[in-house]
Design a protein around this motif. Structure first.
Motif, PDB file in Angstrom:
ATOM      1  N   TYR A  31      -7.276  28.269  53.694  1.00 21.04           N
ATOM      2  CA  TYR A  31      -8.671  28.639  53.913  1.00 21.04           C
ATOM      3  C   TYR A  31      -8.891  30.132  54.166  1.00 21.04           C
ATOM      4  N   ILE A  81     -14.604  20.042  54.502  1.00 19.15           N
ATOM      5  CA  ILE A  81     -14.595  20.944  55.653  1.00 19.15           C
ATOM      6  C   ILE A  81     -13.156  21.216  56.071  1.00 19.15           C
ATOM      7  N   LEU A 132     -10.988  18.686  58.247  1.00 17.63           N
ATOM      8  CA  LEU A 132     -11.765  17.715  59.017  1.00 17.63           C
ATOM      9  C   LEU A 132     -12.278  16.594  58.125  1.00 17.63           C
ATOM     10  N   LEU A 185     -10.543  23.784  58.611  1.00 22.02           N
ATOM     11  CA  LEU A 185     -10.413  24.710  59.722  1.00 22.02           C
ATOM     12  C   LEU A 185      -9.113  25.496  59.607  1.00 22.02           C
ATOM     13  N   GLU A 193      -3.755  25.031  59.603  1.00 24.63           N
ATOM     14  CA  GLU A 193      -4.857  24.663  58.721  1.00 24.63           C
ATOM     15  C   GLU A 193      -5.044  23.163  58.803  1.00 24.63           C
ATOM     16  N   HIS A 194      -6.300  22.724  58.839  1.00 21.65           N
ATOM     17  CA  HIS A 194      -6.567  21.289  58.979  1.00 21.65           C
ATOM     18  C   HIS A 194      -7.884  20.939  58.302  1.00 21.65           C
ATOM     19  N   ALA A 245     -15.721  33.034  60.343  1.00 17.70           N
ATOM     20  CA  ALA A 245     -14.451  33.303  61.023  1.00 17.70           C
ATOM     21  C   ALA A 245     -14.644  34.383  62.075  1.00 17.70           C
ATOM     22  N   ALA A 250      -6.612  28.562  61.973  1.00 20.93           N
ATOM     23  CA  ALA A 250      -6.422  29.404  63.153  1.00 20.93           C
ATOM     24  C   ALA A 250      -5.067  30.089  63.039  1.00 20.93           C
ATOM     25  N   ALA A 294      -9.718  32.554  63.974  1.00 22.20           N
ATOM     26  CA  ALA A 294     -10.064  31.151  63.725  1.00 22.20           C
ATOM     27  C   ALA A 294     -11.295  31.113  62.844  1.00 22.20           C
ATOM     28  N   GLY A 295     -11.428  30.025  62.072  1.00 23.05           N
ATOM     29  CA  GLY A 295     -12.585  29.923  61.206  1.00 23.05           C
ATOM     30  C   GLY A 295     -12.727  28.566  60.558  1.00 23.05           C
ATOM     31  N   VAL A 296     -13.799  28.437  59.791  1.00 21.55           N
ATOM     32  CA  VAL A 296     -14.114  27.192  59.091  1.00 21.55           C
ATOM     33  C   VAL A 296     -14.618  27.524  57.697  1.00 21.55           C
TER      34      VAL A 296
END
Length: 451
Positions: A187, A325, A321, A327, A318-319, A371, A329, A352-354
């Motif tokens: 991301y 979406i 959701l 995320l 990284e994940h 972010a 960090a 961190a961000g989305v």
């Protein structure tokens, strides 16, 4: 060929209407699929192309004083234009050869000075208003498969389509960017398609080996075992801090890094966590040595350079959701003892961000990103700057230290085929870690096309 600012738009439009003669580029970064039922025939060769134009403007901001390496307080505009070709060919079983010629033309804000987190990751330390053509990458990748099930790999930039085993050993040797292999966050990793600030390109404190354009020579080995991956690489460092020529004595001067990666599934959504450690050996100046040698005058790291080590580490997450979406960090730190040699002047960093795809509003190929970053310096580096010392990128003549804080948000709009238009905003508090200056606001427009 000469391209100036007046014909940049024409140059980009000419590419947008060009008929793709070869394989179609992916709109997303290449990832290994998880569904083993899909079978993709092995691709013998491919050719991909990209071009990215980034325009930026900042208004004036408050600054009671400025130094030789300050961000200029008056209104400025800047731009960068890059064009890259990606050629790949399969030589024999598991062996792939890649070649990337590239062009860059750019004018940075304030001569690329005055920030830890620079505003445009496409800017290079050697770029200028005239186009420069060079070899970006030339490398061999050799893969040895060990079973455990097969995964399909789609055709993409520096990636031939085919099948790879989940358990495999991969060697990469040649001319690359270190971030091609390490810290490949889904991301926040590519200024051509994602966030553009340097703080989100990789770990802020990761002074990874590379010349003034961000490329180097060396080798890496990667071992994949199901959801685990282990990587090690050694690469050439510049002869001088942030210079273009590389030190070829790889046994004496080098950048080493080790990375451990673990993929996982949580609530039916995938993610990855990575831990990286790096150690560089270079001819660097120590901040404490420079401060001591100054005897009350202005210190200079250039006057106290000697063979030294720099050590640092980072953690990356990284994940997803949901399918639309994601995320991310990162946290990183280096010892902060010596000058920056290859990347930027950040020695502690948390980001961190989305990233959100536009599925909910009927624009599934659009992306919204937000972010934040907080960057910092070591005590020795702060004292050096407070005494009037200059680094590769920063130096206001004095320093009222506070961490540099960055917020970046963007909307990336899908136009046609693999062409995107992005609008981006960055707000930077305490530029170059100086509470006496700023905040700085930067507006960005990016046009990116792939073929």
């Amino acid at each position: 060929m000469f391209i100036n600012k007046k014909n940049v738009i024409g140059f980009m439009l000419a590419q947008l209407i060009a008929i793709p003669l070869l394989t179609k580029a992916q709109e997303e970064p290449v990832v290994v699929a998880q569904e083993s039922e899909k079978i993709i025939p092995a691709e013998t060769w491919n050719a991909k192309f990209q071009s990215t134009y980034i325009w930026q403007r900042k208004p004036s901001f408050d600054a009671p004083y400025s130094g030789a390496n300050s961000l200029l307080p008056q209104r400025e505009k800047a731009y960068s234009l890059t064009a890259t070709a990606y050629f790949g060919v399969r030589l024999w079983g598991g062996a792939e050869l890649y070649f990337n010629p590239e062009m860059v033309q750019a004018v940075p804000l304030s001569g690329l000075h005055g920030l830890g987190g620079m505003t445009n990751s496409e800017q290079q330390k050697t770029s200028g208003p005239n186009p420069k053509f060079y070899r970006a990458r030339l490398f061999l990748r050799q893969t040895f498969d060990f079973g455990g099930g097969a995964d399909p790999v789609e055709s993409g930039q520096n990636q031939l389509a085919g099948m790879v085993d989940k358990r495999r050993l991969v060697f990469t040797l040649g001319n690359v960017s270190v971030t091609d292999i390490f810290d490949n966050n889904a991301y926040a990793h590519d200024a051509r398609t994602q966030f553009v600030n340097w703080s989100f390109l990789t770990y802020g404190a990761y002074d990874y080996a590379g010349d003034a354009r961000g490329y180097t020579w060396g080798g890496a080995v990667e071992y994949y075992y199901d959801e685990w991956a282990f990587r090690y690489g050694r690469f050439m460092v510049p002869i001088m801090s942030n210079g273009q020529p590389l030190e070829t004595r790889l046994a004496n001067f080098y950048g080493d890094q080790v990375e451990l990666e673990r993929g996982y599934t949580l609530a039916n959504q995938s993610g990855k966590i990575r831990f990286l450690v790096f150690r560089n050996k270079e001819n660097m100046g120590s901040f404490s040595d420079a401060n001591a040698a100054a005897n009350g005058g202005i210190p200079s790291v250039a006057a106290v350079r000697k063979d030294s080590f720099k050590v640092g580490y980072g953690v990356s997450l990284e994940h997803a959701l949901r399918s639309d979406i994601g995320l991310f960090a990162r946290a990183s730190r280096n010892d902060g003892k010596t000058e920056t040699y290859s990347f930027t002047e950040i020695e502690r960093s948390v980001t961190a961000g989305v990233a959100i795809k536009g599925e909910q509003w009927g624009r599934s190929k659009d992306t919204v990103g937000l972010a934040v970053a907080q960057n910092g310096l070591s005590k020795a580096h702060r004292d050096y700057l407070s005494s009037g010392g200059l680094g590769a990128f920063i130096g206001d003549g004095q320093l009222n230290y506070k961490p540099e804080k960055i917020v970046e948000m963007y909307y990336n709009i899908h136009l046609i085929q693999d062409t995107y238009l992005m609008f981006d905003y960055q707000r930077i508090a305490n530029p170059a870690y100086n509470a006496d200056r700023g905040p700085v606001n930067v507006a960005t427009v990016r046009l990116h096309a792939e073929f």
